[in-house]
Design a protein around this motif. Structure first.
Motif, PDB file in Angstrom:
ATOM      1  N   ALA A   1       5.108  -5.205   0.715  1.00  0.00           N
ATOM      2  CA  ALA A   1       4.935  -5.235  -0.654  1.00  0.00           C
ATOM      3  C   ALA A   1       5.035  -3.633  -0.866  1.00  0.00           C
TER       4      ALA A   1
ATOM      5  N   GLY B   1       5.515  -0.752  -4.463  1.00  0.00           N
ATOM      6  CA  GLY B   1       5.398  -0.525  -5.797  1.00  0.00           C
ATOM      7  C   GLY B   1       7.057  -0.098  -6.363  1.00  0.00           C
TER       8      GLY B   1
ATOM      9  N   VAL C   1       4.641   6.513   2.181  1.00  0.00           N
ATOM     10  CA  VAL C   1       3.185   7.337   1.761  1.00  0.00           C
ATOM     11  C   VAL C   1       2.264   6.665   2.721  1.00  0.00           C
TER      12      VAL C   1
ATOM     13  N   PHE D   1      -3.069   4.556  -4.535  1.00  0.00           N
ATOM     14  CA  PHE D   1      -2.038   4.252  -4.990  1.00  0.00           C
ATOM     15  C   PHE D   1      -1.582   5.447  -5.670  1.00  0.00           C
ATOM     16  N   GLU D   2      -0.540   5.714  -6.076  1.00  0.00           N
ATOM     17  CA  GLU D   2       0.163   7.063  -6.519  1.00  0.00           C
ATOM     18  C   GLU D   2      -0.403   7.452  -7.712  1.00  0.00           C
TER      19      GLU D   2
ATOM     20  N   VAL E   1       7.929   2.602  -3.593  1.00  0.00           N
ATOM     21  CA  VAL E   1       7.044   3.070  -2.613  1.00  0.00           C
ATOM     22  C   VAL E   1       5.972   2.187  -1.890  1.00  0.00           C
ATOM     23  N   GLY E   2       5.591   2.640  -0.768  1.00  0.00           N
ATOM     24  CA  GLY E   2       4.651   1.592  -0.072  1.00  0.00           C
ATOM     25  C   GLY E   2       4.108   2.297   0.962  1.00  0.00           C
ATOM     26  N   MET E   3       3.087   1.473   1.897  1.00  0.00           N
ATOM     27  CA  MET E   3       2.239   2.235   2.897  1.00  0.00           C
ATOM     28  C   MET E   3       2.665   1.681   4.045  1.00  0.00           C
TER      29      MET E   3
ATOM     30  N   THR F   1       5.759  -5.625  -5.920  1.00  0.00           N
ATOM     31  CA  THR F   1       4.864  -6.486  -6.470  1.00  0.00           C
ATOM     32  C   THR F   1       4.023  -5.916  -7.774  1.00  0.00           C
ATOM     33  N   ASN F   2       4.360  -4.565  -8.120  1.00  0.00           N
ATOM     34  CA  ASN F   2       3.940  -4.101  -9.193  1.00  0.00           C
ATOM     35  C   ASN F   2       4.926  -2.925  -9.444  1.00  0.00           C
TER      36      ASN F   2
ATOM     37  N   VAL G   1      -0.914  -7.335  -5.818  1.00  0.00           N
ATOM     38  CA  VAL G   1      -0.036  -7.221  -4.916  1.00  0.00           C
ATOM     39  C   VAL G   1       0.217  -8.606  -3.954  1.00  0.00           C
TER      40      VAL G   1
HETATM   41 CL1  6GU Z   1       2.477   1.127  -6.269  1.00  0.00          CL
HETATM   42  N1  6GU Z   1       2.090   2.157  -4.102  1.00  0.00           N
HETATM   43  C1  6GU Z   1       2.243   2.043  -2.766  1.00  0.00           C
HETATM   44  N2  6GU Z   1       2.041   3.127  -1.889  1.00  0.00           N
HETATM   45  N3  6GU Z   1       1.762   0.952  -1.964  1.00  0.00           N
HETATM   46  C2  6GU Z   1       2.071  -0.376  -2.868  1.00  0.00           C
HETATM   47  C3  6GU Z   1       2.282  -0.195  -4.196  1.00  0.00           C
HETATM   48  C4  6GU Z   1       2.287   1.044  -4.784  1.00  0.00           C
HETATM   49  N4  6GU Z   1       2.509  -1.345  -4.316  1.00  0.00           N
HETATM   50  C5  6GU Z   1       2.199  -2.236  -3.213  1.00  0.00           C
HETATM   51  N5  6GU Z   1       2.140  -1.506  -2.480  1.00  0.00           N
END
Ligand code: 6GU
Length: 310
Positions: free
Chosen positions: A122, A124, A204, A209-210, A226-228, A251-252, A291
């Motif tokens: 998932a 962003g 990241v 969240f950022e 962007v995701g983790m 997801t967003n 998410v």
């Molecule tokens: Cl907005 N940012 C990050 N870093 N991970 C996410 C996310 C956003 N939405 C889902 N995973």
């Protein structure tokens, strides 16, 4: 003396092989399911099938995040009944695992015999053209923690798995990407609400969240989402010579604009506009619930990857 990573991975793989029935012991494809996307296992052939909780497997990292319950499922997937091993849930760097630990399962699956890996997550959306619910096939990535020293291949090279300086310019398998595009076009369930994209995933560390400014920075650097997760696994998979397909569910949408009136909260609150501002800031704020919800909704469309390995 301290066991090598190869020895620990072997120990883990040996345990798994001891509990998996013969007919499931040779998976061709490994699949890591992202947040809310583990429903893929419900589409496996009903039998034979086996699920092993991560907590049973020596050295296997487990996730502590709600919605990421961890199990390894063996079964057959898709029209070709491809033997697969599916990770439902994964450990993340932000949970405190070392970046090596996060990628440990990829090497275990490599020893189990997989030739390809499919990784979903998932993410962003940063590209302003992207909408919630879109699927982005990764064609490249930016590894921020990796560039800054948190790289899963840092340290003595594990020669048993691959070379010292693996190239990542061809990390995202072209033929897999093509297959997903074609398969998606054929899906009857495709609605207009979802677009399949190709783009760049910025990894990241999280868990925050950022910020808006960080979103603008990531976008300016060429990231589409962007995701983790995901990128560490892909580095280790490519090191081990696995073919890679990776997909993000948007997801967003990350907020790119500066806050109301240029984020000058200090000035605003001094003027007694606090409540209004809080409402404005609430709009577009990322949260884990949305998410997971987007994940549940899109999970079946993401299963388009079922027949890539043919
Ligand atoms: Cl907005 N940012 C990050 N870093 N991970 C996410 C996310 C956003 N939405 C889902 N995973």
């Amino acid at each position: 003396t301290k066991p090598t990573t190869f020895q620990l991975v072997t120990q883990s793989a040996t345990y798994i092989q001891s509990v998996v029935p013969e007919e499931l012991r040779n998976p061709k494809v490994g699949i890591i399911c992202g947040s809310g996307l583990g429903g893929l296992v419900d589409t496996l052939e009903a039998a034979p099938q086996i699920a092993i909780p991560y907590s049973d497997i020596p050295e296997f990292p487990h996730s502590t995040v709600v919605g990421h319950a961890g199990k390894l499922v063996f079964g057959h997937l898709g029209e070709k009944k491809t033997p697969v091993v599916v990770m439902v849930g994964r450990a993340h760097f932000y949970e405190g695992h070392s970046i090596e630990k996060v990628t440990f399962p990829v090497r275990v699956m490599k020893l189990l015999g997989i030739q390809s890996i499919i990784v979903t997550n998932a993410a962003g959306g940063l590209n302003p053209e992207y909408n919630v619910g879109d699927i982005m096939i990764l064609n490249d990535h930016i590894n921020f923690p990796g560039l800054a020293g948190n790289h899963p291949l840092r340290g003595p090279n594990e020669e048993a798995f691959g070379t010292r300086f693996p190239a990542l310019s061809d990390a995202y398998d072209l033929s897999f990407r093509r297959t997903v595009h074609l398969a998606y076009r054929k899906l009857e369930t495709v609605s207009t609400k979802r677009t399949v994209r190709e783009g760049v995933y910025a990894f990241v560390s999280g868990p925050t969240f950022e910020t808006r400014a960080e979103c603008r920075m990531l976008r300016a650097m060429g990231a589409d989402v962007v995701g983790m997760s995901t990128v560490p696994e892909i580095c280790v998979a490519r090191h081990a010579g696995l073919r890679v397909l990776a997909m993000s569910l948007v997801t967003n949408c990350a907020v790119l604009e500066p806050g109301p009136r240029g984020d000058s909260l200090l000035i605003e609150s001094a003027q007694g506009a606090g409540d209004d501002l809080n409402n404005l800031l609430e709009a577009g704020k990322a949260n884990h619930q949305e998410v997971l919800e987007a994940g549940n909704e899109a999970a079946t469309d993401m299963q388009v990857c079922r027949n890539v390995h043919t």
